[in-house]
Design an enzyme around this catalytic site. Structure first.
Site, PDB file in Angstrom:
ATOM      1  N   GLU A  56       0.840  -1.195   0.000  1.00 42.38           N
ATOM      2  CA  GLU A  56       0.000   0.000   0.000  1.00 42.38           C
ATOM      3  C   GLU A  56       0.879   1.251   0.000  1.00 42.38           C
ATOM      4  OE1 GLU A  56      -3.562   1.915   2.768  1.00 42.38           O
ATOM      5  OE2 GLU A  56      -2.133   0.517   3.648  1.00 42.38           O
ATOM      6  N   HIS A  57       1.811   1.324   0.939  1.00 46.13           N
ATOM      7  CA  HIS A  57       2.741   2.454   1.037  1.00 46.13           C
ATOM      8  C   HIS A  57       4.167   1.940   0.873  1.00 46.13           C
ATOM      9  CE1 HIS A  57      -0.658   3.463   3.852  1.00 46.13           C
ATOM     10  NE2 HIS A  57      -0.665   4.544   3.106  1.00 46.13           N
TER      11      HIS A  57
END
Length: 424
Positions: A319-320
């Site tokens: 996601e990040h």
């Protein structure tokens, strides 16, 4: 944190929660009850699950004004600055309708139309998220959506978090309801006496919310089934252990199922980060949550080279992704899969969560391999436009009819030929 030497073969694709049979049945019952009994069912579920008896589901203008007035002036200014950054970024994503005219007079194009109505679910629980209001509402407004609805479970005193209401008030959203859980999703999808249905539902929630979104999908659209938060830090020996540890913990404190991973070719850095994480955990207010997340879904992977580390990151598709190397942007071309990429030591993940401008609603569970974060595109639909000329139909009609007959569709062919005066 556990440290492991690896040579590829890792994955963030954890088992996606599909719920127990009991949970799935409960969600189906809730949806059916809300469809049949409307507001009465919503109020009963709110009393049962949230512990509060409500006379009215809708947040009043007076409640919004009180929450806004109670917000610290400095905090309000921060919200305004963040909103301006988010709006400026998302304006660059907006697509306009377009046309093209061919030599034979044919006009082809694409009409971009905002959705009529969208619903945003803002979860309750251990933290309130006014930032989620900004990240979902602003791209909807940029897209041109006219009706934006927010639902959120009420506190025991029958109120919603002041930060959520203040953020909504700043953005001009006034249709807000004190409804949470699967019952909120059912109300947004099918409508009740008080809540008119929407076309698409956005926002994360617990397993009941996720199951409800899956169930109503097809009757309405949904954004995604959001999983627990994830961060992967790609770092070399030049990175600072204290900064990496702080960033790993920034995601671990979200949820006991959050994932926080460091990938590095430096064993020295790996050991230092593991030690620093333990030190910083000592004073973290949400220590128990972060510690559980790190024990279950945290890891430090040590590779032979930085090139191998990049390959591991692409496999993880987090996601990040933070890149904290001597020359972070030098890796830009090789990094392929991440919901959001943060380059350099001053681009800490919370910068993107709150203030920079890009959206913080991002694909999880390895789905960044094939999907993207929330954008203005999610709030519009596109229609093809065809204005065929007589010249073009005379030129290509025989080909179109032949194609139709190849597929055994005689009426298709005749629909063309009747215009060419060749019908049998």
């Amino acid at each position: 944190m556990k440290i492991e030497r690896i040579r590829g073969g890792v994955s963030l694709r954890r088992t996606i929660e599909s719920g127990t049979e009991e949970q799935r049945r409960a969600v189906l019952d809730i949806i059916a009850n809300v469809r049949d009994r409307g507001d009465a069912a919503l109020k009963e579920y709110t009393e049962r699950f949230d512990g509060v008896k409500l006379d009215s589901l809708k947040v009043t203008e007076e409640e919004m004004k009180r929450a806004h007035a109670a917000m610290d002036a400095e905090m309000l200014e921060i919200i305004r600055q963040a909103a301006a950054n988010i709006r400026d970024y998302h304006k660059r994503q907006k697509r306009e309708s377009w046309w093209m005219t061919k030599e034979d007079g044919t006009i082809l194009g694409q009409k971009v139309t905002p959705l009529d109505a969208v619903g945003l679910y803002v979860p309750g629980g251990t933290a309130a998220y006014p930032s989620s209001v900004l990240m979902n509402v602003i791209p909807a407004q940029v897209a041109g959506v006219k009706r934006i609805v927010i639902t959120s479970p009420p506190n025991k005193d029958g109120t919603l978090p002041a930060g959520v209401l203040a953020a909504a008030y700043e953005l001009g959203v006034t249709e807000i309801y004190k409804v949470g859980g699967a019952q909120a999703i059912a109300a947004l999808a099918y409508g009740t006496e008080t809540i008119r249905p929407v076309d698409k539902i956005f926002g994360p929630g617990n397993i009941y919310v996720a199951l409800a979104k899956r169930e109503v999908f097809g009757h309405v659209a949904i954004d995604m089934i959001a999983g627990p938060s994830e961060i992967v830090v790609l770092a070399d020996e030049t990175a600072r252990p204290d900064e990496i540890a702080a960033d790993l913990l920034s995601q671990a404190e979200h949820d006991v199922r959050a994932s926080a991973i460091l990938v590095t070719p430096s064993m020295k850095l790996a050991l230092a980060v593991a030690s620093e994480v333990e030190r910083q955990l000592e004073t973290l207010p949400r220590r128990d949550i972060a510690q559980a997340a790190l024990e279950n879904y945290g890891a430090i992977y040590v590779t032979e080279t930085l090139e191998e580390a990049v390959d591991v990151v692409n496999e993880l598709a987090p996601e990040h992704l933070e890149v904290m190397t001597a020359e972070p942007l030098a890796l830009f071309g090789r990094l392929r899969h991440a919901g959001a990429m943060f380059f350099g030591r001053f681009s800490s993940e919370p910068v993107g969560d709150y203030f920079a401008g890009p959206n913080h609603v991002l694909p999880t569970n390895g789905t960044a391999r094939f999907s993207s974060g929330l954008s203005v595109d999610e709030f519009v639909k596109k229609s093809s436009v065809i204005v065929y000329s007589e010249t073009a139909l005379k030129q290509h009609g025989d080909k179109i009819a032949a194609f139709a007959r190849l597929e055994g569709l005689e009426a298709h062919a005749r629909a063309i030929e009747v215009r060419l005066e060749k019908g049998e």
